[in-house]
Motif scaffolding. Structure first.
Motif, short mmCIF file in Angstrom:
data_model
loop_
_atom_site.label_atom_id
_atom_site.label_comp_id
_atom_site.label_asym_id
_atom_site.label_seq_id
_atom_site.Cartn_x
_atom_site.Cartn_y
_atom_site.Cartn_z
N HIS A 45 -18.69 -4.69 10.14
CA HIS A 45 -17.35 -5.25 10.34
C HIS A 45 -17.26 -6.74 10.05
O HIS A 45 -16.17 -7.31 10.10
CB HIS A 45 -16.88 -4.98 11.77
N LYS A 46 -18.39 -7.39 9.79
CA LYS A 46 -18.39 -8.83 9.51
C LYS A 46 -18.43 -9.03 8.00
O LYS A 46 -19.36 -8.62 7.32
CB LYS A 46 -19.61 -9.50 10.16
N PHE A 47 -17.39 -9.69 7.47
CA PHE A 47 -17.31 -9.96 6.04
C PHE A 47 -17.74 -11.40 5.76
O PHE A 47 -17.49 -12.30 6.56
CB PHE A 47 -15.89 -9.73 5.52
N GLY A 48 -18.37 -11.60 4.62
CA GLY A 48 -18.81 -12.94 4.25
C GLY A 48 -18.95 -13.07 2.74
O GLY A 48 -18.60 -12.16 1.98
N PHE A 49 -19.50 -14.21 2.32
CA PHE A 49 -19.63 -14.52 0.91
C PHE A 49 -21.04 -15.02 0.62
O PHE A 49 -21.75 -15.48 1.51
CB PHE A 49 -18.61 -15.58 0.48
N LEU A 50 -21.43 -14.93 -0.64
CA LEU A 50 -22.68 -15.51 -1.10
C LEU A 50 -22.44 -16.19 -2.45
O LEU A 50 -21.54 -15.81 -3.20
CB LEU A 50 -23.79 -14.45 -1.20
N GLY A 51 -23.27 -17.17 -2.74
CA GLY A 51 -23.18 -17.85 -4.03
C GLY A 51 -24.39 -18.73 -4.25
O GLY A 51 -24.94 -19.29 -3.29
N GLY A 52 -24.84 -18.83 -5.49
CA GLY A 52 -25.99 -19.68 -5.77
C GLY A 52 -26.46 -19.50 -7.20
O GLY A 52 -25.68 -19.20 -8.10
N GLY A 53 -27.76 -19.68 -7.40
CA GLY A 53 -28.34 -19.59 -8.72
C GLY A 53 -29.72 -18.98 -8.69
O GLY A 53 -30.28 -18.72 -7.62
N TYR A 54 -30.28 -18.74 -9.87
CA TYR A 54 -31.58 -18.10 -9.96
C TYR A 54 -32.25 -18.46 -11.28
O TYR A 54 -31.61 -18.89 -12.24
CB TYR A 54 -31.44 -16.57 -9.86
N VAL A 55 -33.56 -18.29 -11.30
CA VAL A 55 -34.35 -18.35 -12.53
C VAL A 55 -35.23 -17.11 -12.54
O VAL A 55 -35.66 -16.62 -11.50
CB VAL A 55 -35.21 -19.62 -12.62
N ASN A 56 -35.47 -16.57 -13.74
CA ASN A 56 -36.37 -15.43 -13.85
C ASN A 56 -37.34 -15.62 -15.00
O ASN A 56 -37.09 -16.37 -15.94
CB ASN A 56 -35.61 -14.10 -13.95
N TYR A 57 -38.46 -14.91 -14.89
CA TYR A 57 -39.53 -15.00 -15.89
C TYR A 57 -39.86 -13.59 -16.35
O TYR A 57 -40.24 -12.73 -15.54
CB TYR A 57 -40.76 -15.67 -15.30
N ARG A 58 -39.72 -13.33 -17.63
CA ARG A 58 -39.98 -12.01 -18.19
C ARG A 58 -41.49 -11.80 -18.32
O ARG A 58 -42.16 -12.49 -19.09
CB ARG A 58 -39.28 -11.87 -19.54
N ILE A 59 -42.01 -10.82 -17.56
CA ILE A 59 -43.44 -10.50 -17.59
C ILE A 59 -43.75 -9.60 -18.78
O ILE A 59 -44.77 -9.75 -19.46
CB ILE A 59 -43.86 -9.80 -16.29
N SER A 60 -42.88 -8.64 -19.00
CA SER A 60 -43.06 -7.69 -20.10
C SER A 60 -41.67 -7.24 -20.54
O SER A 60 -40.65 -7.71 -20.03
CB SER A 60 -43.90 -6.49 -19.65
N LYS A 61 -41.64 -6.30 -21.47
CA LYS A 61 -40.36 -5.81 -21.98
C LYS A 61 -39.50 -5.21 -20.87
O LYS A 61 -38.28 -5.27 -20.91
CB LYS A 61 -40.60 -4.77 -23.07
N HIS A 62 -40.17 -4.62 -19.83
CA HIS A 62 -39.43 -3.88 -18.82
C HIS A 62 -39.51 -4.48 -17.42
O HIS A 62 -39.02 -3.86 -16.47
CB HIS A 62 -39.94 -2.43 -18.76
N SER A 63 -40.09 -5.66 -17.26
CA SER A 63 -40.18 -6.20 -15.90
C SER A 63 -40.11 -7.72 -15.90
O SER A 63 -40.48 -8.38 -16.87
CB SER A 63 -41.47 -5.74 -15.21
N GLN A 64 -39.63 -8.26 -14.79
CA GLN A 64 -39.54 -9.71 -14.63
C GLN A 64 -39.56 -10.08 -13.15
O GLN A 64 -39.28 -9.26 -12.28
CB GLN A 64 -38.26 -10.26 -15.28
#
Length: 212
Positions: A45-64
């Motif tokens: 019943h508690k509503f809220g918000f989220l916001g921010g940023g991210y960085v990712n690193y590709r390990i292989s074709k199918h995973s990061q």
């Protein structure tokens, strides 16, 4: 830490990470529905918000691997229902800086399945019971806690994704009490206390194309 300072740090850090060929990054925003297991109230019943940023690193074709930093609202709400003779109400607003560390597996360049852990740093809180502010809780909130996350996201374009996640606390959000716990507190894993239980939906934008 204020929201302004949080965003300033995020903007300063992202360009350095994105300079590498295997790195990508972006921004995320979304909504949250939450409850607390162990507070005797049930329902998201508690509503809220989220916001921010991210960085990712590709390990292989199918995973990061993906490292995130975001502001997120959590807590619990119980509204009074006078028609059913229930005058009790409760509200707990919690503001966190969350730092998820996620492993993502990619299917067909479209579907992302993910799991990880997320340290939470408490930025602020507000609690009220029956419309009156609770100035001090007998079981203080932890300043730093830890949660687990599982989720899925779907690539809508080369830059845009829609995501759904389930979050659950791995540690109680309240400090341990060797002298005993209030009635209603829950036992989970190795601790007794109250635990975040929430779901989130989000839209994220990758600065570089996801197909790299």
């Amino acid at each position: 830490m204020s929201m302004k300072n949080f965003l300033s740090i995020l903007i300063l850090l992202l360009p350095g990470f994105l300079s590498g060929q295997h790195f990508n990054g972006g921004l995320v925003a979304g909504g949250v529905v939450s409850q607390l297991d162990g507070d005797t109230y049930e329902g998201y019943h508690k509503f809220g918000f989220l916001g921010g940023g991210y960085v990712n690193y590709r390990i292989s074709k199918h995973s990061q691997l993906q490292l995130e930093m975001q502001y997120i609202q959590k807590g619990s709400r119980k509204n009074a229902n006078l028609e059913k003779g229930d005058p009790d109400s409760y509200l707990l607003r919690l503001h966190y800086m969350e730092i998820p560390v996620m492993y993502q597996y990619i299917f067909m360049d479209k579907l992302y399945a993910e799991a990880g852990v997320a340290p939470d740093v408490l930025l602020g809180s507000y609690e009220e019971k029956d419309g009156l502010e609770v100035p001090y809780n007998t079981v203080p909130l932890r300043k730093i806690t830890l949660g687990g996350i599982i989720g899925v996201s779907w690539a809508l374009t080369n830059h845009l994704k829609a995501g759904f996640r389930m979050h659950y606390s791995l540690l109680s959000i309240r400090e341990s009490q060797p002298e005993g716990y209030p009635e209603g507190f829950k036992r989970f894993l190795f601790e007794t206390g109250q635990f975040h239980n929430l779901m989130s939906v989000s839209i994220s934008w990758d600065f570089k194309s996801m197909h790299r």
